[in-house]
Design a protein around this motif. Structure first.
Motif, PDB file in Angstrom:
ATOM      1  N   ILE A  30     -12.823 -12.010  -8.199  1.00  0.00           N
ATOM      2  CA  ILE A  30     -11.866 -10.933  -7.990  1.00  0.00           C
ATOM      3  C   ILE A  30     -12.493  -9.944  -7.016  1.00  0.00           C
ATOM      4  O   ILE A  30     -13.648  -9.549  -7.160  1.00  0.00           O
ATOM      5  N   SER A  31     -11.734  -9.574  -5.994  1.00  0.00           N
ATOM      6  CA  SER A  31     -12.137  -8.562  -5.023  1.00  0.00           C
ATOM      7  C   SER A  31     -11.293  -7.324  -5.256  1.00  0.00           C
ATOM      8  O   SER A  31     -10.096  -7.424  -5.543  1.00  0.00           O
ATOM      9  N   VAL A  32     -11.904  -6.150  -5.102  1.00  0.00           N
ATOM     10  CA  VAL A  32     -11.241  -4.894  -5.428  1.00  0.00           C
ATOM     11  C   VAL A  32     -11.319  -3.953  -4.232  1.00  0.00           C
ATOM     12  O   VAL A  32     -12.349  -3.855  -3.552  1.00  0.00           O
ATOM     13  N   SER A  33     -10.208  -3.246  -3.974  1.00  0.00           N
ATOM     14  CA  SER A  33     -10.116  -2.340  -2.833  1.00  0.00           C
ATOM     15  C   SER A  33      -9.493  -1.024  -3.263  1.00  0.00           C
ATOM     16  O   SER A  33      -8.559  -0.996  -4.065  1.00  0.00           O
ATOM     17  N   ARG A  34      -9.988   0.082  -2.715  1.00  0.00           N
ATOM     18  CA  ARG A  34      -9.399   1.391  -3.006  1.00  0.00           C
ATOM     19  C   ARG A  34      -8.166   1.670  -2.163  1.00  0.00           C
ATOM     20  O   ARG A  34      -7.248   2.357  -2.609  1.00  0.00           O
ATOM     21  N   ASP A  35      -8.148   1.169  -0.906  1.00  0.00           N
ATOM     22  CA  ASP A  35      -7.040   1.488  -0.005  1.00  0.00           C
ATOM     23  C   ASP A  35      -6.173   0.289   0.351  1.00  0.00           C
ATOM     24  O   ASP A  35      -5.173   0.428   1.047  1.00  0.00           O
ATOM     25  N   GLY A  36      -6.527  -0.909  -0.112  1.00  0.00           N
ATOM     26  CA  GLY A  36      -5.760  -2.107   0.207  1.00  0.00           C
ATOM     27  C   GLY A  36      -6.079  -2.697   1.563  1.00  0.00           C
ATOM     28  O   GLY A  36      -5.507  -3.729   1.944  1.00  0.00           O
ATOM     29  N   THR A  47       0.831  -1.196   0.000  1.00  0.00           N
ATOM     30  CA  THR A  47       0.000   0.000   0.000  1.00  0.00           C
ATOM     31  C   THR A  47       0.872   1.255   0.000  1.00  0.00           C
ATOM     32  O   THR A  47       2.100   1.186   0.144  1.00  0.00           O
ATOM     33  N   ASP A  48       0.222   2.407  -0.136  1.00  0.00           N
ATOM     34  CA  ASP A  48       0.964   3.656  -0.297  1.00  0.00           C
ATOM     35  C   ASP A  48       1.832   4.001   0.906  1.00  0.00           C
ATOM     36  O   ASP A  48       2.830   4.718   0.773  1.00  0.00           O
ATOM     37  N   ARG A 106      -1.811  -4.767  -7.808  1.00  0.00           N
ATOM     38  CA  ARG A 106      -2.352  -3.418  -7.886  1.00  0.00           C
ATOM     39  C   ARG A 106      -2.591  -3.039  -9.336  1.00  0.00           C
ATOM     40  O   ARG A 106      -1.716  -3.242 -10.197  1.00  0.00           O
ATOM     41  N   LEU A 107      -3.761  -2.508  -9.594  1.00  0.00           N
ATOM     42  CA  LEU A 107      -4.115  -2.072 -10.939  1.00  0.00           C
ATOM     43  C   LEU A 107      -3.445  -0.743 -11.258  1.00  0.00           C
ATOM     44  O   LEU A 107      -3.034  -0.001 -10.346  1.00  0.00           O
ATOM     45  N   ASN A 108      -3.362  -0.427 -12.520  1.00  0.00           N
ATOM     46  CA  ASN A 108      -2.708   0.822 -12.922  1.00  0.00           C
ATOM     47  C   ASN A 108      -3.481   2.067 -12.498  1.00  0.00           C
ATOM     48  O   ASN A 108      -2.925   3.166 -12.482  1.00  0.00           O
ATOM     49  N   ASP A 109      -4.764   1.909 -12.139  1.00  0.00           N
ATOM     50  CA  ASP A 109      -5.521   3.059 -11.635  1.00  0.00           C
ATOM     51  C   ASP A 109      -5.355   3.256 -10.131  1.00  0.00           C
ATOM     52  O   ASP A 109      -5.985   4.127  -9.536  1.00  0.00           O
ATOM     53  N   GLY A 110      -4.494   2.438  -9.508  1.00  0.00           N
ATOM     54  CA  GLY A 110      -4.184   2.597  -8.092  1.00  0.00           C
ATOM     55  C   GLY A 110      -4.941   1.683  -7.166  1.00  0.00           C
ATOM     56  O   GLY A 110      -4.587   1.558  -5.985  1.00  0.00           O
ATOM     57  N   ARG A 111      -5.982   1.023  -7.650  1.00  0.00           N
ATOM     58  CA  ARG A 111      -6.734   0.117  -6.794  1.00  0.00           C
ATOM     59  C   ARG A 111      -6.002  -1.220  -6.638  1.00  0.00           C
ATOM     60  O   ARG A 111      -5.141  -1.573  -7.425  1.00  0.00           O
TER      61      ARG A 111
END
Length: 210
Positions: free
Chosen positions: A144-150, A71-72, A120-125
């Protein structure tokens, strides 16, 4: 690299520019951490701590079939296949670039006992691909599960959910779409997976559809 060491995923770069991948040594979970980005160099082998007193069977849990993302804030989350009957993934955390790790903690992410692929996707998710169903060895649905902040997965989608049929019975074979491996390439996500452990298929996703 060392005796009785195995890994199941291609090493990837951390934010520090060091290659990292999960593995196992003599039945114990480990991480391989390189000094830089050259895979021909000898990596450091770092043990991921665990013990049977923390609620899992030390003879069954520690599989090298794991995947990770960072994560960031520099936290690395490593998602471990869980060989017990808990039917949930375990997650180890590193906050120092992979040099040390927590005990693998029990998550609330369902899993039918199979391999996972995270990234991590190229859009940051962030994403996690696995058989996310608490039904032992039911590998028909691949999600597939997707998260904005990880940290929290807000969305989940079926990638595949059609019944399959094994053509050639054999040891350790299971029905379904399993053992995913993923690659982010420009504006698409490529997912490779096995069908019944008999042949391989590929699908591509547009992250904008997720």
């Amino acid at each position: 690299v060392a005796d009785e060491c195995h890994w199941y995923e291609v090493p990837r770069l951390t934010g520090e520019g060091r290659l990292l991948c999960a593995g196992t040594r003599k039945g114990r979970p480990i991480a391989f951490l390189w000094a830089g980005d050259n895979p021909l160099d000898t990596p450091e082998i770092i043990e991921i701590p665990y013990d049977g007193s923390r609620g899992y069977d030390s003879g069954r849990f520690p599989y090298g079939e794991a995947s990770w993302y960072e994560t960031d804030d520099g936290s690395i989350f490593m998602f471990h296949r869980n060989e017990t009957d808990e039917l949930r993934l375990r997650v180890a955390l590193s906050q120092d670039g992979g040099r040390t790790w927590t005990h693998p903690m029990l998550s609330n992410i369902p899993d039918s006992k199979s391999r996972v692929s995270a990234g991590r996707l190229n859009d940051g998710r962030y994403y996690l691909v696995n058989n996310a169903i608490a039904d032992l060895l039911n590998r028909v649905p691949l999600m597939i599960s997707v998260s904005r902040d990880g940290l929290k997965f807000e969305k989940q989608y079926f990638l595949l959910n059609e019944p399959t049929e094994i053509e050639f019975p054999g040891a350790l074979k299971a029905h379904g779409h399993q053992y995913p491996c993923t690659l982010v390439e420009e504006d698409r996500l490529i997912v490779a997976y096995s069908v019944n452990k008999e042949h391989m298929e590929l699908l591509t996703l547009n992250p904008g559809d997720l």
